[in-house]
Scaffold this active site. Sequence first.
Site, PDB file in Angstrom:
ATOM      1  N   HIS A  33       0.871  -1.178   0.000  1.00 35.19           N
ATOM      2  CA  HIS A  33       0.000   0.000   0.000  1.00 35.19           C
ATOM      3  C   HIS A  33       0.913   1.235   0.000  1.00 35.19           C
ATOM      4  O   HIS A  33       2.006   1.192   0.561  1.00 35.19           O
ATOM      5  CB  HIS A  33      -0.828  -0.056   1.288  1.00 35.19           C
ATOM      6  N   ASP A  48       2.919  -4.037   8.144  1.00 33.57           N
ATOM      7  CA  ASP A  48       1.701  -3.275   7.946  1.00 33.57           C
ATOM      8  C   ASP A  48       0.544  -4.260   8.150  1.00 33.57           C
ATOM      9  O   ASP A  48       0.254  -5.074   7.280  1.00 33.57           O
ATOM     10  CB  ASP A  48       1.716  -2.693   6.528  1.00 33.57           C
ATOM     11  N   GLN A  72      -4.770  -4.780   7.329  1.00 31.59           N
ATOM     12  CA  GLN A  72      -5.829  -5.685   6.869  1.00 31.59           C
ATOM     13  C   GLN A  72      -5.887  -6.985   7.671  1.00 31.59           C
ATOM     14  O   GLN A  72      -6.669  -7.881   7.342  1.00 31.59           O
ATOM     15  CB  GLN A  72      -5.636  -6.021   5.380  1.00 31.59           C
ATOM     16  N   LYS A 115     -10.428   0.098  10.584  1.00 30.27           N
ATOM     17  CA  LYS A 115     -10.610  -1.115   9.791  1.00 30.27           C
ATOM     18  C   LYS A 115     -10.977  -2.310  10.680  1.00 30.27           C
ATOM     19  O   LYS A 115     -11.163  -3.425  10.203  1.00 30.27           O
ATOM     20  CB  LYS A 115      -9.333  -1.425   9.004  1.00 30.27           C
ATOM     21  N   CYS A 162      -4.680   2.332  -3.800  1.00 28.48           N
ATOM     22  CA  CYS A 162      -3.426   2.850  -3.222  1.00 28.48           C
ATOM     23  C   CYS A 162      -2.291   1.854  -3.412  1.00 28.48           C
ATOM     24  O   CYS A 162      -1.459   1.682  -2.514  1.00 28.48           O
ATOM     25  CB  CYS A 162      -3.578   3.206  -1.750  1.00 28.48           C
TER      26      CYS A 162
HETATM   27  C1  LIG Z   1      -2.556  -2.706   3.718  1.00 29.65           C
HETATM   28  C2  LIG Z   1      -2.896  -1.309   4.099  1.00 29.65           C
HETATM   29  N1  LIG Z   1      -1.954  -0.515   4.614  1.00 29.65           N
HETATM   30  C3  LIG Z   1      -2.208   0.734   4.986  1.00 29.65           C
HETATM   31  C4  LIG Z   1      -3.447   1.286   4.849  1.00 29.65           C
HETATM   32  C5  LIG Z   1      -3.670   2.704   5.248  1.00 29.65           C
HETATM   33  O1  LIG Z   1      -4.517   2.813   6.314  1.00 29.65           O
HETATM   34  P1  LIG Z   1      -4.938   4.247   6.850  1.00 29.65           P
HETATM   35  O2  LIG Z   1      -5.620   4.927   5.704  1.00 29.65           O
HETATM   36  O3  LIG Z   1      -5.847   3.981   7.971  1.00 29.65           O
HETATM   37  O4  LIG Z   1      -3.682   4.948   7.237  1.00 29.65           O
HETATM   38  C6  LIG Z   1      -4.468   0.517   4.318  1.00 29.65           C
HETATM   39  C7  LIG Z   1      -5.810   1.089   4.145  1.00 29.65           C
HETATM   40  O5  LIG Z   1      -6.329   1.276   3.090  1.00 29.65           O
HETATM   41  C8  LIG Z   1      -4.184  -0.810   3.924  1.00 29.65           C
HETATM   42  O6  LIG Z   1      -5.133  -1.581   3.400  1.00 29.65           O
END
Ligand SMILES: Cc1ncc(COP(=O)(O)O)c(C=O)c1O
Lengths: 127, 414
Positions: free
Chosen positions: B123, B204, B207, B230, B370
């Site tokens: 991401h 990270d 998810q 999430k 993203c």
């Molecule tokens: C794998 C992953 N990392 C990071 C993020 C970013 O999360 P946040 O927008 O809450 O910072 C997301 C969310 O879309 C994600 O799916």
Amino acid sequence: MQDNLYKEIILEHWRYPLHFGILSNKDIDVTEQNYSCGDTIHVTIKLQQKRLVQVLFTSESCVIAKAYASFFLDFIKGKTIQEVEKISAKDVFNLVGAEVSTSRVKCALLCYNAVCKGIREYIITKQ
Amino acid sequence: MQTTLYNPEIIKKDFPLFKKYPDLVYLDSAATSQKPVQVIRTVDEVYKKNNANVHRGIYSLAEKTTELYEQSRDSVASFIHARDRNEVIFTKNTNESIQLVVSGWAKKNLHKGDIVVLSEMEHHANVIPWLRLKEEIGIFLFFIPIDNDGRLLHRSILTAKLNIKKIKVVSLTYVSNVLGVINPIKKIKSFFSSHGISPKIIIDAAQAVGHIPVDVVNLQCDFLAFSSHKMLGPSGVGVLWGKKELLETMDPLIGGSHSIQVVKKESFTWATIPDRFEPGTPNIEGVIGLNAAISYLKKIGVENIQQYEERIAEYILEKLNSLAYIKLLGPKNIQERLGIFSFTIPGIHPHDIAQILDEDNICVRAGNHCAQILMETLQVHATARASISLYTTKEDIDRFLVGLEKVKNFISKS
Ligand SMILES: Cc1ncc(COP(=O)(O)O)c(C=O)c1O
């Protein structure tokens, strides 16, 4: 939710877009991208006495972007640069008369933005 | 609790949004989850009963607020099996958590030429901070490629003509927000160990948390980031967990109140962790709401949620695989993935898929999610994505499948 976003007229323009293709003899050659989804459009324009005598596009895009490009290019073909410069985003929406949800505004304006950018660049380089 | 007792219809009743829109098929939980009434009520009660600033007041109301705020830290710590509650830092979201590691730890400890290993499925939250650091200090980024099913091909590092001794960091997503694939973090760590290197492991887990048990000790990682929104909690709250000895050497992103000890005209000293990383008034109600989300998840049991979601995911997988017009991305094997399904339908743009589904109140996401680097690897502009959560029912999936037929008819008419 948009009931009329995919109304028949839009689908017609998506299936059989007007002014689809690439000009080999052109004065404006511009690509524009919708950064939120990666869609791209390529517009080529032939000018004669500052008039857009030929306009063509190709795109890698959704129904909305493609149909609106078809509508828009048909509208501006034959107009002068000055006339095209006066067209606003609102005019583009009025042209088609469908309700576009916020999330699709960028799609609908992809071609319009490409043409604006192309004309801007043309004017700068010709001055 | 036995899974046989797991009743998604009852669970769904806990989510007021579904009461408001009984007809809604919400398949975008990977973007953000819906919130149970228990979380909403908790946030509401903070304002109605417990509202004071934290870490400041002497009066009992403020003490109560601070207590609730700090209880949430305990709760997060125990939820991810952290050894020490002070290893839990509240941030704004996953983006900020990762940025904090990059600015606070990596920038200080990495040097020009050091290698940071990422993957092609990251991401942007786990890409942009590293690209900026690369510009700033000249680190080298290696992106682990993926196979056709989205599995990491980490062995390719050995043939990439890299001085692997320079690998200082491996920062990976636990579960891909596009492919749904679960990455074998421990395996990758031991792969590096077997080659005599022990890079810091950053995960990270945006998810993963709430969908599968996450245990920072068992994962053998150094940092782990995730977002409250999430996992049924309020938005505006993220977590960075880090090993104490690493956090203690780190610089915060922001300097200001509460994060310091002694302030003089010439100088100041930082507070200890975690306060050092939480300057100013935090998202008090959000943090306390996160605690309610964790209690909710714990009450049902993350293992039960995992089992239930796997059943639903398996059903989707089987159905989507049987539809010739759907091009499904990610592993074909349920054991390797969670309930996040990206797909394309040749001849129709993902935006249009999403819009046509929306006509029947079915919410899916369309776009690059993203993950532009992954889109380039997959050679697609965008995908449509359906993702599930603990409240997703089989009926939701059936409605989604009917919606897909409509999308298909839309193109065949054309
Ligand atoms: C794998 C992953 N990392 C990071 C993020 C970013 O999360 P946040 O927008 O809450 O910072 C997301 C969310 O879309 C994600 O799916």
